[in-house]
Design an enzyme around this catalytic site. Sequence first.
Site, PDB file in Angstrom:
ATOM      1  N   ASN A 171      41.174  75.467  16.477  1.00  0.00           N
ATOM      2  CA  ASN A 171      41.600  74.092  16.727  1.00  0.00           C
ATOM      3  C   ASN A 171      40.574  73.126  16.133  1.00  0.00           C
ATOM      4  OD1 ASN A 171      39.518  73.423  18.820  1.00  0.00           O
ATOM      5  ND2 ASN A 171      40.506  75.176  19.801  1.00  0.00           N
ATOM      6  N   ASP A 230      44.231  79.386  24.069  1.00  0.00           N
ATOM      7  CA  ASP A 230      44.907  79.996  25.218  1.00  0.00           C
ATOM      8  C   ASP A 230      45.496  81.355  24.843  1.00  0.00           C
ATOM      9  OD1 ASP A 230      44.437  77.975  27.108  1.00  0.00           O
ATOM     10  OD2 ASP A 230      45.973  76.731  26.171  1.00  0.00           O
ATOM     11  N   LYS A 250      42.701  74.913  38.949  1.00  0.00           N
ATOM     12  CA  LYS A 250      41.486  75.650  38.573  1.00  0.00           C
ATOM     13  C   LYS A 250      40.382  75.469  39.615  1.00  0.00           C
ATOM     14  CE  LYS A 250      42.596  75.408  33.626  1.00  0.00           C
ATOM     15  NZ  LYS A 250      42.161  75.861  32.302  1.00  0.00           N
TER      16      LYS A 250
HETATM   17  O1  PMT Z   1      34.506  68.931  20.202  1.00  0.00           O
HETATM   18  P1  PMT Z   1      34.960  67.522  19.871  1.00  0.00           P
HETATM   19  O2  PMT Z   1      35.485  67.404  18.461  1.00  0.00           O
HETATM   20  O3  PMT Z   1      33.898  66.497  20.162  1.00  0.00           O
HETATM   21  O4  PMT Z   1      36.223  67.164  20.788  1.00  0.00           O
HETATM   22  C1  PMT Z   1      36.056  67.078  22.171  1.00  0.00           C
HETATM   23  C2  PMT Z   1      37.252  67.711  22.904  1.00  0.00           C
HETATM   24  C3  PMT Z   1      38.508  66.906  22.610  1.00  0.00           C
HETATM   25  C4  PMT Z   1      37.442  69.158  22.470  1.00  0.00           C
HETATM   26  C5  PMT Z   1      36.875  67.679  24.434  1.00  0.00           C
HETATM   27  O5  PMT Z   1      36.692  66.346  24.842  1.00  0.00           O
HETATM   28  C6  PMT Z   1      37.950  68.350  25.277  1.00  0.00           C
HETATM   29  O6  PMT Z   1      38.946  67.769  25.659  1.00  0.00           O
HETATM   30  N1  PMT Z   1      37.730  69.664  25.589  1.00  0.00           N
HETATM   31  C7  PMT Z   1      38.707  70.486  26.353  1.00  0.00           C
HETATM   32  C8  PMT Z   1      39.765  70.985  25.418  1.00  0.00           C
HETATM   33  C9  PMT Z   1      40.751  71.903  26.098  1.00  0.00           C
HETATM   34  O7  PMT Z   1      40.817  73.068  25.781  1.00  0.00           O
HETATM   35  O8  PMT Z   1      41.440  71.351  27.080  1.00  0.00           O
HETATM   36  P2  PMT Z   1      42.608  72.119  27.942  1.00  0.00           P
HETATM   37  O9  PMT Z   1      43.292  71.011  28.627  1.00  0.00           O
HETATM   38  O10 PMT Z   1      43.404  72.987  27.043  1.00  0.00           O
HETATM   39  O11 PMT Z   1      41.809  73.042  28.930  1.00  0.00           O
HETATM   40  C10 PMT Z   1      41.440  72.631  30.246  1.00  0.00           C
HETATM   41  C11 PMT Z   1      40.071  73.145  30.612  1.00  0.00           C
HETATM   42  O12 PMT Z   1      40.088  74.572  30.739  1.00  0.00           O
HETATM   43  C12 PMT Z   1      38.980  72.826  29.603  1.00  0.00           C
HETATM   44  O13 PMT Z   1      37.815  72.525  30.339  1.00  0.00           O
HETATM   45  C13 PMT Z   1      38.811  74.131  28.823  1.00  0.00           C
HETATM   46  O14 PMT Z   1      37.460  74.305  28.367  1.00  0.00           O
HETATM   47  C14 PMT Z   1      39.136  75.168  29.899  1.00  0.00           C
HETATM   48  N2  PMT Z   1      39.770  76.401  29.354  1.00  0.00           N
HETATM   49  C15 PMT Z   1      40.985  76.357  28.758  1.00  0.00           C
HETATM   50  C16 PMT Z   1      41.579  77.530  28.345  1.00  0.00           C
HETATM   51  C17 PMT Z   1      40.898  78.758  28.538  1.00  0.00           C
HETATM   52  N3  PMT Z   1      41.433  79.901  28.140  1.00  0.00           N
HETATM   53  N4  PMT Z   1      39.695  78.771  29.126  1.00  0.00           N
HETATM   54  C18 PMT Z   1      39.122  77.612  29.534  1.00  0.00           C
HETATM   55  O15 PMT Z   1      38.008  77.640  30.081  1.00  0.00           O
END
Ligand code: PMT
Length: 404
Positions: free
Chosen positions: A209, A278, A340
């Site tokens: 990504n 994911d 979570k």
């Molecule tokens: O890195 P940059 O270019 O500065 O951009 C920053 C960002 C946009 C990546 C950052 O601000 C951000 O939003 N990071 C989280 C991205 C994400 O995966 O969001 P999500 O909504 O899909 O996941 C929710 C949370 O679960 C996140 O804290 C993620 O780290 C965590 N997760 C998700 C999936 C997974 N399999 N394991 C996880 O731990």
Amino acid sequence: MSLQQRKILLGVTGGIAAYKSAELTRLLKRAGADVRVVMTAAAEAFITPMTLQALSGHAVRGALFDPAHEAAMGHIELARWADLVVIAPASANTLARLAQGLADDLLSTLCLATTAPILAAPAMNRQMWTHPATQRNIELLTERGVRLVGPDSGEQACGEAGPGRMAEPAEITAAATALFASGALAGRRLLITLGPTREPIDPVRFLSNRSSGKMGMALARAAIDAGADVTIIAGPTAQPTPADVKRIDVETTAQMHNATMAEAAGQDIFIATAAVSDYRPATPAGQKIKKTAETLTLTLERNPDILGDVSAAFPALFCVGFAAETENLAEHARDKLERKRLDLIAANPVGDGLGFDRDDNSLEVFWPGGHRSLPVTTKTRLAQQLIELIAERYQESLEKLPLP
Ligand code: PMT
């Protein structure tokens, strides 16, 4: 503490103390800062731009509208670029113009356009310093959050003695360094995941990504400045590692999961900034996939949820998630907070060029029973604000624990 990777805009105004700006530039650079100098017209009567250009390593800026620079880093970009504006020497005239909110030269315009903190080192004749007009301007500026270093008292270039001498460059450098230090997380251990993950399709291709790691690195730096002991688990990123941070590099979600579970024990706070895949290809090909078929179908399987698994396995850990959302931001973020079992979640709008791989961002932060908006600013400033908020919420969570 150092100024490593800090972006400092040094404003030099007209006064005999301008000669000390050369030494100040040298000290700020030596402490690790990237320094860009802006001079007022009056400053050039006391020190040449060439001296400050040679010491800072960048062309010195003076004109408000400079076609050469507006094409590259224009005055608004320069205002956004700065983590801190230092004005040294700050003349009585400049302080008066800043207090009035004038924007009739480059430095005053930058001071209006920036969201970075401003540190001013006043330097002037003692009568000018003690004049009620100057004192009123100082009051106005400090009410608005401008910080001051000095002036010192002593012998002055005009032959008088009293308050008005510019603080020494070493003192100004120390004040700049201290501005980045809050101590809000002193002695705390903090673990951060950041950047993207990569899931192999074959030996040369992967699913990933747009995460650059900028938000996570900014948080690591802000946490160090707040006094924490910081470990990062970084997916592939070109971002430099802040000084004093322990860095573990990983590539896939499985590796990030293993490293995070191994490091989580003994930590106080966990922040999941990483943009984690994911899903991953169920069976990555052993050799490069050849272009033989018209279509190619990849079967993907679910990856573990690192944040969910950490919060379940380490219930005492203060867990902070991020949520990257293209729609219904608050609703999705609150759902993730609950599902979570998090202490806090920072949600950012993404898509349409927002969030990923930019220098600025905005966050809607939620915790059980609370919410705060952190409007658009640089990721550096945003990280400082989020770390302060995390420190507050973390402290509150400790106070709620039953007494032993
Ligand atoms: O890195 P940059 O270019 O500065 O951009 C920053 C960002 C946009 C990546 C950052 O601000 C951000 O939003 N990071 C989280 C991205 C994400 O995966 O969001 P999500 O909504 O899909 O996941 C929710 C949370 O679960 C996140 O804290 C993620 O780290 C965590 N997760 C998700 C999936 C997974 N399999 N394991 C996880 O731990």
